[in-house]
Design a protein around this motif. Structure first.
Motif, PDB file in Angstrom:
ATOM      1  N   ASP A  47       0.777  -1.079   0.035  1.00  0.00           N
ATOM      2  CA  ASP A  47      -0.153  -0.018  -0.129  1.00  0.00           C
ATOM      3  C   ASP A  47       0.724   1.321   0.143  1.00  0.00           C
ATOM      4  N   SER A  48       2.083   1.358   0.779  1.00  0.00           N
ATOM      5  CA  SER A  48       2.887   2.512   0.933  1.00  0.00           C
ATOM      6  C   SER A  48       3.481   2.553  -0.556  1.00  0.00           C
ATOM      7  N   GLN A  49       3.962   1.586  -1.046  1.00  0.00           N
ATOM      8  CA  GLN A  49       4.297   1.646  -2.436  1.00  0.00           C
ATOM      9  C   GLN A  49       3.582   2.113  -3.559  1.00  0.00           C
ATOM     10  N   GLU A  50       2.375   1.649  -3.467  1.00  0.00           N
ATOM     11  CA  GLU A  50       1.323   2.153  -4.443  1.00  0.00           C
ATOM     12  C   GLU A  50       0.989   3.733  -4.156  1.00  0.00           C
ATOM     13  N   ARG A  51       0.961   4.121  -2.870  1.00  0.00           N
ATOM     14  CA  ARG A  51       0.674   5.620  -2.431  1.00  0.00           C
ATOM     15  C   ARG A  51       1.903   6.472  -3.177  1.00  0.00           C
TER      16      ARG A  51
ATOM     17  N   LEU B  73      12.954  11.542  -4.492  1.00  0.00           N
ATOM     18  CA  LEU B  73      12.425  10.241  -4.450  1.00  0.00           C
ATOM     19  C   LEU B  73      13.595   9.118  -4.309  1.00  0.00           C
ATOM     20  N   VAL B  74      14.801   9.277  -4.793  1.00  0.00           N
ATOM     21  CA  VAL B  74      15.661   8.407  -4.599  1.00  0.00           C
ATOM     22  C   VAL B  74      16.226   8.289  -3.147  1.00  0.00           C
ATOM     23  N   GLU B  75      16.016   9.626  -2.468  1.00  0.00           N
ATOM     24  CA  GLU B  75      16.438   9.465  -1.128  1.00  0.00           C
ATOM     25  C   GLU B  75      15.480   8.936  -0.322  1.00  0.00           C
ATOM     26  N   LEU B  76      14.303   9.004  -0.657  1.00  0.00           N
ATOM     27  CA  LEU B  76      13.212   8.387   0.414  1.00  0.00           C
ATOM     28  C   LEU B  76      13.186   6.706   0.098  1.00  0.00           C
ATOM     29  N   ALA B  77      13.836   6.394  -1.380  1.00  0.00           N
ATOM     30  CA  ALA B  77      13.735   5.064  -1.147  1.00  0.00           C
ATOM     31  C   ALA B  77      15.084   4.552  -0.628  1.00  0.00           C
ATOM     32  N   LEU B  78      16.141   5.290  -0.576  1.00  0.00           N
ATOM     33  CA  LEU B  78      17.165   4.891   0.038  1.00  0.00           C
ATOM     34  C   LEU B  78      17.248   4.934   1.622  1.00  0.00           C
ATOM     35  N   ALA B  79      16.326   5.776   2.056  1.00  0.00           N
ATOM     36  CA  ALA B  79      15.989   5.810   3.585  1.00  0.00           C
ATOM     37  C   ALA B  79      15.386   4.694   4.049  1.00  0.00           C
ATOM     38  N   ARG B  80      14.789   3.878   3.139  1.00  0.00           N
ATOM     39  CA  ARG B  80      13.800   2.795   3.721  1.00  0.00           C
ATOM     40  C   ARG B  80      14.694   1.320   3.524  1.00  0.00           C
ATOM     41  N   ARG B  81      16.009   1.671   3.120  1.00  0.00           N
ATOM     42  CA  ARG B  81      17.007   0.344   2.864  1.00  0.00           C
ATOM     43  C   ARG B  81      17.175  -0.239   4.195  1.00  0.00           C
ATOM     44  N   THR B  82      17.318  -1.388   4.117  1.00  0.00           N
ATOM     45  CA  THR B  82      17.612  -2.391   5.133  1.00  0.00           C
ATOM     46  C   THR B  82      18.803  -3.110   5.150  1.00  0.00           C
ATOM     47  N   ASP B  83      19.466  -3.006   4.013  1.00  0.00           N
ATOM     48  CA  ASP B  83      20.604  -3.751   3.833  1.00  0.00           C
ATOM     49  C   ASP B  83      22.014  -3.169   4.533  1.00  0.00           C
ATOM     50  N   GLU B  84      21.775  -1.731   4.804  1.00  0.00           N
ATOM     51  CA  GLU B  84      23.065  -1.000   5.237  1.00  0.00           C
ATOM     52  C   GLU B  84      23.371  -1.629   6.888  1.00  0.00           C
ATOM     53  N   PRO B  85      24.381  -2.103   7.202  1.00  0.00           N
ATOM     54  CA  PRO B  85      24.702  -2.754   8.542  1.00  0.00           C
ATOM     55  C   PRO B  85      24.377  -1.534   9.450  1.00  0.00           C
ATOM     56  N   GLU B  86      23.950  -2.111  10.689  1.00  0.00           N
ATOM     57  CA  GLU B  86      24.004  -1.291  11.857  1.00  0.00           C
ATOM     58  C   GLU B  86      24.992  -1.339  12.549  1.00  0.00           C
ATOM     59  N   THR B  87      25.495   0.028  13.004  1.00  0.00           N
ATOM     60  CA  THR B  87      26.872   0.261  13.713  1.00  0.00           C
ATOM     61  C   THR B  87      26.674   1.105  14.868  1.00  0.00           C
ATOM     62  N   GLU B  88      27.751   1.406  15.732  1.00  0.00           N
ATOM     63  CA  GLU B  88      27.509   2.474  16.677  1.00  0.00           C
ATOM     64  C   GLU B  88      27.727   3.821  16.082  1.00  0.00           C
ATOM     65  N   VAL B  89      26.735   4.757  16.068  1.00  0.00           N
ATOM     66  CA  VAL B  89      26.644   5.954  15.442  1.00  0.00           C
ATOM     67  C   VAL B  89      26.394   7.058  16.645  1.00  0.00           C
TER      68      VAL B  89
END
Length: 495
Positions: free
Chosen positions: A255-259, A314-330
């Motif tokens: 649904d989010s993708q369609e919107r 739009l590209v930034e929005l798609a990248l913001a939902r990426r989950t393949d980036e590893p989580e680290t101490e930030v």
């Protein structure tokens, strides 16, 4: 092969192994017990014969439990004969065959003592026992006499040897019958286990089959509104609950993708229409005045930049939902400093960063993108270069404050809640460049880090907008002393 069939075969295999093992052990135990009882009875009869009591040879074993005939006579022979009769009282001697006995002299001469008329063979071992001066030694063996098998016990009695034997063919037949019964029982147990295993496997896998059918439907036509009944608290129930959660998230993602696609198509339509109109005008550019040409080129240039900015967001929005980036101490304070430096170079604005180190577990690029969008938003709405954009970092929370027009609720009164929606642009922002995706990206990054977003007006004018990460993502070095005072628009905005 289905899982239910494999489970049924596994049950059958386990049952067959267990039944076979128990059967083999039972057979060997019965065989050793029978052989031991026969040897003890032969030894008791030998003791009676050594005492001169030959009556034990005149009666069949079947008569011994009743105490009649030769068995009764053996009771007068002494303790050994009585032990033989007591052994017979248990009913083990149900074979009507008689004992047979003979004496072997030291020179090998054989003298029959009675019982069944059978000549037992004399071996070298038997002669060696007969030649011993002292008695007591014995040796047992099975031997063939004609077409029958005899169990023979040879005992030295001092200068001679007593041989006592009995036909064991019937015992062998009993053991053979026992082996057949054990084998049949093992087969029956295996078949019963296979049937019960199949029924149990069918019951266990029924819910798995339902899950399989559902996932196949989802793979063919999408998640839709499908759910799986959750029954019990076992692993299958947990899997069903997880599948329901997955289906719900898939439906939400679709649904989010369609919107997003619909909103993007709507937003792209305006600059594309303008560019198409300008392209048609460009065909007659030679008929335009210099002033009209200049306005046309400026309009095309502006629409092109706006379209490029929209595509970039739009590209930034798609990248913001990426989950393949590893989580680290930030460290959020360091992230805010890096984003502030980049925004200073782009806009030339004065940006201050204040706060304490706030290490969290997260994705560095997404968090930096969210802070950068907040800074770009503040610089866009607060156009006065003399004003300072303030960034405050406290305990997993980042707030960006400006001195712009602030957040004003529109006619519907929900402006504060809607500024994080995709492509939403307030009345005050329609004349400014942008597509309305910047704060939406901030919200997506915050949600991806189990956090929230907030927005409000500052005391003295302007807005304070920011986000926070989930408490579970704060690392031990975070400033937990400020946990009870999570920064909001008023507390982080300054004066």
């Amino acid at each position: 092969m289905s899982l239910g069939t494999r489970l049924a075969l596994a049950f059958a295999l386990v049952a067959a192994v267990v039944a076979g093992t128990v059967g083999v052990l039972s057979y060997h135990s019965a065989s050793e017990r029978i052989s031991g009882e026969i040897d003890r009875s032969l030894q008791a009869a030998t003791t009676a014969l050594a005492g001169g009591q030959t009556a034990v040879l005149g009666a069949p074993f079947a008569a011994l439990p009743d105490g009649g005939g030769a068995a009764a006579a053996s009771t007068r022979a002494g303790p050994s004969a009585r032990r033989a009769r007591r052994w017979g009282r248990g009913g083990r001697w149900d074979d009507p065959q008689q004992l047979t006995a003979q004496r072997v002299a030291a020179d090998g001469t054989v003298t029959r003592l009675g019982g069944r008329d059978v000549a037992l063979p004399v071996t070298g071992t038997d002669r060696a026992l007969a030649a011993q001066v002292r008695g007591g030694a014995s040796a047992g063996a099975e031997t063939r006499v004609g077409d029958q098998t005899y169990r023979v016990l040879t005992t030295a009695v001092g200068g001679a040897a007593l041989q006592v034997g009995i036909d064991v063919d019937r015992s062998s037949r009993v053991l053979a019958g026992t082996a057949v019964e054990i084998a049949v029982a093992a087969v029956v147990v295996t078949l019963v286990a296979a049937v019960l295993g199949w029924l149990l496997a069918r019951r266990i896998t029924r819910r798995l089959v339902r899950l399989t059918a559902l996932t196949e439907e989802v793979a063919a036509s999408g998640p839709g509104e499908r759910t799986v009944p959750v029954e019990g608290r076992d692993e299958v129930a947990r899997l069903s609950a997880s599948v329901n959660t997955m289906l719900r998230r898939l439906a939400e993602a679709r649904d989010s993708q369609e919107r997003l696609v619909q909103d993007a198509a709507h937003e792209l339509r305006t600059p594309l229409t303008s560019l198409r109109t300008n392209a048609s005008v460009l065909r007659r550019i030679d008929r335009l005045s210099p002033e009209s040409r200049e306005r046309l080129v400026a309009d095309v240039d502006g629409e092109t930049r706006e379209l490029a900015r929209l595509v970039e967001e739009l590209v930034e929005l798609a990248l913001a939902r990426r989950t393949d980036e590893p989580e680290t101490e930030v460290d959020l304070l360091a992230v805010a400093g890096s984003a502030a430096e980049r925004t200073r170079r782009r806009t030339g604005r004065t940006i201050t960063v204040d706060g304490t180190p706030s290490p969290v577990r997260g994705r560095a690029s997404g968090l930096e993108r969210a802070v950068g969008n907040l800074l770009e938003n503040a610089a866009k709405f607060d156009a006065d270069p003399a004003h300072v954009v303030e960034v405050v970092v406290r305990c997993g929370t980042v707030s960006v404050a400006d001195r712009g027009p602030g957040v004003h609720d529109g006619a519907d009164g929900y402006e504060t809640e809607r500024i994080f929606d995709r492509f939403h642009r307030s009345d005050a922002a329609r004349a400014l460049p942008g597509s309305g995706l910047g704060l939406s990206i901030v919200r997506d990054v915050a949600l991806a880090h189990d956090g929230t977003v907030f927005a409000g007006n500052r005391p003295g004018g302007g807005a304070a907008i920011g986000f926070s990460v989930g408490a579970g993502r704060l690392l031990p070095d975070s400033d937990h002393g400020h946990a009870d005072a999570s920064p909001g628009p008023a507390s982080l905005g300054g004066t």
